[in-house]
Write a protein that holds these residues in place. Structure first.
Motif, PDB file in Angstrom:
ATOM      1  N   ASN A  65       0.637  -4.794   4.694  1.00 45.72           N
ATOM      2  CA  ASN A  65       1.957  -4.188   4.883  1.00 45.72           C
ATOM      3  C   ASN A  65       1.864  -2.730   5.311  1.00 45.72           C
ATOM      4  O   ASN A  65       2.888  -2.056   5.435  1.00 45.72           O
ATOM      5  N   ASP A  66       0.657  -2.243   5.523  1.00 43.12           N
ATOM      6  CA  ASP A  66       0.425  -0.826   5.788  1.00 43.12           C
ATOM      7  C   ASP A  66      -0.061  -0.631   7.220  1.00 43.12           C
ATOM      8  O   ASP A  66      -0.450  -1.584   7.901  1.00 43.12           O
TER       9      ASP A  66
ATOM     10  N   GLY B 130       0.859   5.716   8.309  1.00 43.93           N
ATOM     11  CA  GLY B 130       0.658   4.955   7.090  1.00 43.93           C
ATOM     12  C   GLY B 130      -0.465   5.568   6.280  1.00 43.93           C
ATOM     13  O   GLY B 130      -0.781   6.752   6.431  1.00 43.93           O
ATOM     14  N   SER B 131      -1.092   4.771   5.435  1.00 40.61           N
ATOM     15  CA  SER B 131      -2.155   5.303   4.575  1.00 40.61           C
ATOM     16  C   SER B 131      -3.505   4.636   4.799  1.00 40.61           C
ATOM     17  O   SER B 131      -4.449   4.890   4.060  1.00 40.61           O
TER      18      SER B 131
ATOM     19  N   THR C 276      -6.938   3.254  -5.557  1.00 37.00           N
ATOM     20  CA  THR C 276      -6.712   1.819  -5.698  1.00 37.00           C
ATOM     21  C   THR C 276      -7.434   1.288  -6.935  1.00 37.00           C
ATOM     22  O   THR C 276      -7.454   0.083  -7.168  1.00 37.00           O
TER      23      THR C 276
ATOM     24  N   ASP D 296       1.237  -2.685  -4.932  1.00 38.15           N
ATOM     25  CA  ASP D 296       2.417  -2.017  -4.379  1.00 38.15           C
ATOM     26  C   ASP D 296       2.142  -1.348  -3.034  1.00 38.15           C
ATOM     27  O   ASP D 296       3.030  -0.687  -2.480  1.00 38.15           O
ATOM     28  N   LYS D 297       0.932  -1.525  -2.498  1.00 38.81           N
ATOM     29  CA  LYS D 297       0.601  -0.974  -1.178  1.00 38.81           C
ATOM     30  C   LYS D 297      -0.450  -1.868  -0.527  1.00 38.81           C
ATOM     31  O   LYS D 297      -1.544  -1.435  -0.193  1.00 38.81           O
TER      32      LYS D 297
ATOM     33  N   THR E 255      -7.129  -3.555  -2.919  1.00 38.75           N
ATOM     34  CA  THR E 255      -5.840  -3.243  -2.314  1.00 38.75           C
ATOM     35  C   THR E 255      -4.784  -3.264  -3.408  1.00 38.75           C
ATOM     36  O   THR E 255      -4.717  -4.211  -4.199  1.00 38.75           O
ATOM     37  N   ARG E 256      -3.984  -2.227  -3.478  1.00 38.76           N
ATOM     38  CA  ARG E 256      -2.978  -2.126  -4.534  1.00 38.76           C
ATOM     39  C   ARG E 256      -1.830  -3.110  -4.301  1.00 38.76           C
ATOM     40  O   ARG E 256      -1.381  -3.298  -3.164  1.00 38.76           O
TER      41      ARG E 256
ATOM     42  N   THR F 193      -7.449   2.149   2.214  1.00 43.40           N
ATOM     43  CA  THR F 193      -6.377   3.143   2.167  1.00 43.40           C
ATOM     44  C   THR F 193      -6.845   4.460   1.565  1.00 43.40           C
ATOM     45  O   THR F 193      -7.841   4.519   0.845  1.00 43.40           O
TER      46      THR F 193
END
Length: 204
Positions: A149-150, A156-157, A36, A144-145, A141-142, A32
């Motif tokens: 899911n992205d 998206g990111s 991160t 919250d992201k 990978t975070r 992303t």
């Protein structure tokens, strides 16, 4: 998506060659845009390994004003080397070599020439830099992201398709502090995408 798809395809088919370095290489990166926790994890891993290895860290030097390859010193100007590589250098001093290079392979060649005693190289933000074939590829990978899911830019990111998580050896879910984390659910969702990777969780 097209650009990253064909670029990865060229590497996968060995049309564009990846180089295997004689020195072991650990890459820390993500799929992303945005933070991160790459640099904090590079620091953490360095602290774990620095007493058993002579470590050099190669970074792009994000937002620096220079383009040449530079060995970072504790008194370097952040505008010339970037603030994060300078922070790393000041933290470890002479115990760790830090180099900034737009092309990671050039940074590694500089290390091989100037520091022949280095026996472990770490790439800060190295997941997309496929010119080098790392021995261990760590993907962050975070919480919250999460990558699954992205979607890819610009909606998206993601820098590239989430399918490319398969290149990683280790996945670390970051930023889990002060949050309710269903570890089993996240691990199961990741394992639906990939099979071989070891999965860890970090509060960083």
């Amino acid at each position: 998506w097209l650009i990253t798809y064909f670029r990865n395809l060229l590497y996968d088919k060995n049309i564009i060659k990846s180089y295997k370095i004689d020195i072991p290489v650990i890459s820390v990166g993500n799929l992303t845009t945005g933070g991160t926790g790459k640099t904090p994890h590079v620091i953490m891993i360095t602290e774990l390994l620095m007493y058993n290895y002579n470590i050099a860290i190669v970074s792009r030097g994000y937002k620096r004003k220079t383009k040449n390859n530079i060995v970072v010193k504790s008194d370097s100007d952040y505008r010339e080397v970037g603030d994060e590589p300078l922070m790393i250098k000041r933290r470890f001093g002479d115990r760790v070599v830090v180099v900034v290079a737009r092309k990671r392979i050039e940074g590694i060649r500089l290390i091989e020439k100037l520091y022949p005693n280095v026996n472990l190289i770490m790439l800060d933000d190295g997941f997309q830099h496929r010119r080098i074939k790392p021995d261990v590829n760590i993907l962050l990978t975070r919480f919250d992201k999460l990558f699954y899911n992205d979607i890819i830019l610009p909606l998206g990111s993601l820098r590239e398709s989430s399918k490319n998580v398969s290149r990683s050896d280790i996945i670390i879910v970051t930023n889990t502090s002060n949050s309710f984390v269903d570890y089993n659910e996240i691990e199961n969702n990741i394992k639906r995408k990939v099979k071989k990777q070891r999965i860890f969780f970090s509060e960083v």
